[in-house]
Design a protein around this motif. Sequence first.
Motif, PDB file in Angstrom:
ATOM      1  N   ASP A 212       7.402  28.629 -60.562  1.00 16.11           N
ATOM      2  CA  ASP A 212       8.760  29.086 -60.302  1.00 16.11           C
ATOM      3  C   ASP A 212       8.738  30.097 -59.146  1.00 16.11           C
ATOM      4  OD1 ASP A 212      11.417  29.708 -60.626  1.00 16.11           O
ATOM      5  OD2 ASP A 212      11.133  30.880 -62.449  1.00 16.11           O
ATOM      6  N   LYS A 214      10.805  33.359 -58.537  1.00 11.51           N
ATOM      7  CA  LYS A 214      11.792  34.159 -59.279  1.00 11.51           C
ATOM      8  C   LYS A 214      12.659  35.050 -58.390  1.00 11.51           C
ATOM      9  CE  LYS A 214      10.197  34.379 -64.007  1.00 11.51           C
ATOM     10  NZ  LYS A 214       8.790  34.090 -64.304  1.00 11.51           N
ATOM     11  N   GLY A 226      16.921  34.209 -62.429  1.00 13.91           N
ATOM     12  CA  GLY A 226      16.462  33.264 -63.447  1.00 13.91           C
ATOM     13  C   GLY A 226      15.469  32.255 -62.879  1.00 13.91           C
ATOM     14  N   PHE A 269       6.439  27.712 -73.740  1.00 17.39           N
ATOM     15  CA  PHE A 269       6.318  27.807 -72.291  1.00 17.39           C
ATOM     16  C   PHE A 269       5.395  28.995 -72.042  1.00 17.39           C
ATOM     17  CE2 PHE A 269       9.376  28.766 -68.441  1.00 17.39           C
ATOM     18  CZ  PHE A 269       8.408  29.485 -67.774  1.00 17.39           C
ATOM     19  N   ASN A 285       7.646  31.878 -73.549  1.00 17.61           N
ATOM     20  CA  ASN A 285       9.037  31.540 -73.811  1.00 17.61           C
ATOM     21  C   ASN A 285       9.037  30.466 -74.891  1.00 17.61           C
ATOM     22  OD1 ASN A 285      10.219  33.242 -71.782  1.00 17.61           O
ATOM     23  ND2 ASN A 285       9.457  31.790 -70.272  1.00 17.61           N
ATOM     24  N   GLY A 289      11.657  25.795 -69.582  1.00 18.15           N
ATOM     25  CA  GLY A 289      11.958  26.700 -68.475  1.00 18.15           C
ATOM     26  C   GLY A 289      13.092  26.158 -67.619  1.00 18.15           C
ATOM     27  N   ASP A 290      13.772  27.062 -66.954  1.00 13.78           N
ATOM     28  CA  ASP A 290      14.875  26.681 -66.076  1.00 13.78           C
ATOM     29  C   ASP A 290      14.667  27.436 -64.764  1.00 13.78           C
ATOM     30  OD1 ASP A 290      17.261  26.057 -64.898  1.00 13.78           O
ATOM     31  OD2 ASP A 290      18.477  26.486 -66.667  1.00 13.78           O
ATOM     32  N   PRO A 291      14.263  26.803 -63.680  1.00 20.23           N
ATOM     33  CA  PRO A 291      14.287  25.365 -63.358  1.00 20.23           C
ATOM     34  C   PRO A 291      12.948  24.612 -63.438  1.00 20.23           C
ATOM     35  CG  PRO A 291      14.196  26.623 -61.315  1.00 20.23           C
ATOM     36  CD  PRO A 291      14.047  27.599 -62.450  1.00 20.23           C
ATOM     37  N   GLU A 292      12.005  25.024 -64.277  1.00 22.23           N
ATOM     38  CA  GLU A 292      10.763  24.250 -64.415  1.00 22.23           C
ATOM     39  C   GLU A 292      11.041  22.840 -64.955  1.00 22.23           C
ATOM     40  OE1 GLU A 292      11.052  27.393 -65.170  1.00 22.23           O
ATOM     41  OE2 GLU A 292       9.242  28.481 -64.595  1.00 22.23           O
TER      42      GLU A 292
HETATM   43  N1  GLY Z   1      12.222  29.938 -64.876  1.00 19.00           N
HETATM   44  C1  GLY Z   1      11.794  30.898 -65.812  1.00 19.00           C
HETATM   45  C2  GLY Z   1      12.393  30.778 -67.136  1.00 19.00           C
HETATM   46  O1  GLY Z   1      12.969  29.777 -67.515  1.00 19.00           O
HETATM   47  O2  GLY Z   1      12.259  31.732 -67.889  1.00 19.00           O
END
Ligand code: GLY
Length: 424
Positions: A212, A214, A226, A269, A285, A289-292
Amino acid sequence: MKVLIVGGGGREHAIAWKAVQSPRVEKLYCAPGNAGIAQVAECVDIGVMDFDAQVAFAKEHGIDLVIVGPDDPLAAGAVDAFEAAGIRAFGPRKNAAILEGSKAFSKDLMKKYNIPTAGYETFDSPEEALAYIEHAPMPIVLKADGLALGKGVLICNTREEAKDGVKTLMLDKQFGSAGDRIVVEEFMTGREVSVLSFVDGKTIKIMTSAQDHKRAKDGDQGLNTGGMGTFSPSPFYTEEVDSFCRNYIYQPTVDAMRAEGREFQGIIFFGLMLTEQGPKVLEYNARFGDPETQVVLPRMKNDIMDVFEACVDGTLDQVELEFEDNAAVCVVLASAGYPEHYEKGYKMTGFENFKDKDGYYVFHAGSKFDAEGNIVTNGGRVLGVTAKGATLKEARENAYKATEWIEFGNKYMRHDIGKAIDEA
Ligand code: GLY
Ligand code: AMP
């Protein structure tokens, strides 16, 4: 199967896009969804924290499986609420979602079970945190214990910055009660890698790696967001790193949660840092993940419904995950000003350019329909444009080409997603 996805961001669009490819999905709903998700699912106007309404909807519509996307409902017990009503749900129960919901919990777990991570101390009082900082080596990292949209982490280079940080988190309460307790952590250096995994309580299956970006601005400048873009796989996630992590991080984490009576079912995650002493956990996490997700799922060959069900049923040991031997890059198109102040409501055009183009995807994060039926911007992160390629370089060139297909007011993006990597 009738399936309900809870969430309405880019991650949920990617999950929904993947789920409808399963021949077993007869009907897909998403609560609340967004204008992009509406192309693949029926969106229902129920908020992610409104468990009563979600459960009532699931009962009424005979939902066979619920997939809970975001961290907030998971930490608050969304999966427990569905299970109490006899509805199958994918995701950790509240007592396991604490793996992400409390950084103090996850650090104590890693310490107890010898899972490699940065050294740390936990503080409930600002006075004690300040006294500790007086003698601690700099730089140092301060983390709000609770959920803070990925923004509750402060990297402090000097003692003055660290003291200000304690004030921001614990006294000014910039992240609310998330900062009632803080973790003060040793600063580590190295490459960061994101690894997503499916877990059924006992067995863990690792997906392909990703990374990512960040920070808001090119060259990793600006505020933490994010996530402004991702690429997959990470060339730094070698077989050697993978095998170390399998032995010392992944399975030990799943076993530790079981040993604590907090059996984890769902996505773990792993935010990893590849340090000179080997891979260490930056954070866990308890969700995609967003945007993974927007680069990992387009490369996944499996029917994702089979994998979700295997996690819920405890039969993940019978699943082999398969990924394409290529690369993907996702560039986030944001509203200028994100993550601070930004405007919404600008009309977006150009989505038709993605029609029938193999390997190009546009995942909606903050979008909605206005009264006239136009698709308009509705958030800080607006879209994630993903493209695949034989190599990372090719995927990056394809993704940036596709970012030009979409127009909207105040469109902003980073121009260096994955760049330092293929030039390294
Ligand atoms: N891209 C990091 C998250 O989803 O926490
Ligand atoms: P987290 O939400 O805990 O992943 O932290 C957000 C970002 O802060 C990470 O992606 C890292 O870039 C950075 N970070 C977190 N913990 C540390 C640490 N102990 N040392 C150096 N950087 C860190």
